[in-house]
Design an enzyme around this catalytic site. Sequence first.
Site, mmCIF file in Angstrom:
data_model
loop_
_atom_site.group_PDB
_atom_site.id
_atom_site.type_symbol
_atom_site.label_atom_id
_atom_site.label_comp_id
_atom_site.label_asym_id
_atom_site.label_seq_id
_atom_site.Cartn_x
_atom_site.Cartn_y
_atom_site.Cartn_z
ATOM 1 N N ARG A 21 -63.816 -50.672 126.482
ATOM 2 C CA ARG A 21 -64.890 -49.897 125.863
ATOM 3 C C ARG A 21 -64.369 -48.697 125.086
ATOM 4 O O ARG A 21 -65.029 -48.203 124.165
ATOM 5 C CB ARG A 21 -65.932 -49.500 126.906
ATOM 6 C CG ARG A 21 -66.818 -50.661 127.334
ATOM 7 C CD ARG A 21 -67.822 -50.217 128.387
ATOM 8 N NE ARG A 21 -67.180 -49.897 129.640
ATOM 9 C CZ ARG A 21 -67.071 -50.750 130.670
ATOM 10 N NH1 ARG A 21 -67.615 -51.931 130.597
ATOM 11 N NH2 ARG A 21 -66.445 -50.392 131.765
ATOM 12 N N GLU A 33 -60.337 -47.745 143.134
ATOM 13 C CA GLU A 33 -61.014 -47.653 144.428
ATOM 14 C C GLU A 33 -60.419 -48.688 145.389
ATOM 15 O O GLU A 33 -60.138 -48.399 146.544
ATOM 16 C CB GLU A 33 -62.507 -47.903 144.220
ATOM 17 C CG GLU A 33 -63.342 -47.210 145.259
ATOM 18 C CD GLU A 33 -64.824 -47.339 144.922
ATOM 19 O OE1 GLU A 33 -65.156 -47.571 143.750
ATOM 20 O OE2 GLU A 33 -65.625 -47.220 145.866
#
Length: 170
Positions: free
Chosen positions: A58, A95
Site C-alpha cells: 500500500r 505480532e
Amino acid sequence: MDLKNKIRVIPDFPEPGIRFKDITTLLQDGESFKYAIDKMAEFARNQNAEIVAGPEARGFVLAAPLAYAMGLGFVPIRKAGKLPGDTVSVSYELEYGKDMLEIHRDAIKPGQRVIIADDLLATGGTIKSTVRLVEELGGVVAGITFMIELSYLPGREKLNGYEVFSLVQY
Ligand code: 5GP
C-alpha cells in the site's frame, strides 16, 4: 475535504477484534485521492525532499504518485527476495513472527533527502524498518507521511526526532 468519511472501517479483519482501515474506498474516489497526494506533496516540499520511498504494497500506491507529483524519483522497499539487484535488508518483529524488508543498495545516495510514505502508522514497526534501510544507505529521512495515523498506538513515539505528517487520525 473529509477524507475520513471516505475510509471504510471493516470490523474483525484480518482477525477478530481488529478494526481494519480500508483505504480502497478513498483511492477509488478521484477527487479524494488527488487531494491526499497534493497534501502529502505540500508537506514533502517543505522538507526539501529529493526522492520518495515507500514499502510494499500500500506504500507504493501513495509514494509513487507522490514522487510523480513532485517530479522526483521513487524507490520501492520490498519484502525479502523480490528485488533483483544487490540489496540491503532489515528484519523486524511482527505480532506473530518476523518479516524482512529490502532496498536496492544503489537506490539512495549518501546525503540524499528522502520522504517515506505509507498508508497507515500503527505500532511503527514497518516504518521504523524502512527508516533503518534508508539510513543504512546514508540517506537523510527528511519526513515521513501517512494517510492514516492510529494515535492510540505508540507509533509516533517510535519516530521521535523525525518530521511525521498524517492526513487522518483515529
Ligand atoms: P505497523 O508496522 O505500524 O504496526 O503497521 C503498519 C503497517 O501495517 C502498514 O504498512 C499498513 O499497511 C498495515 N496495516 C496495519 N493495520 C492496518 C489497517 O487497519 N489498515 C490498513 N490499510 N493497513 C494496515
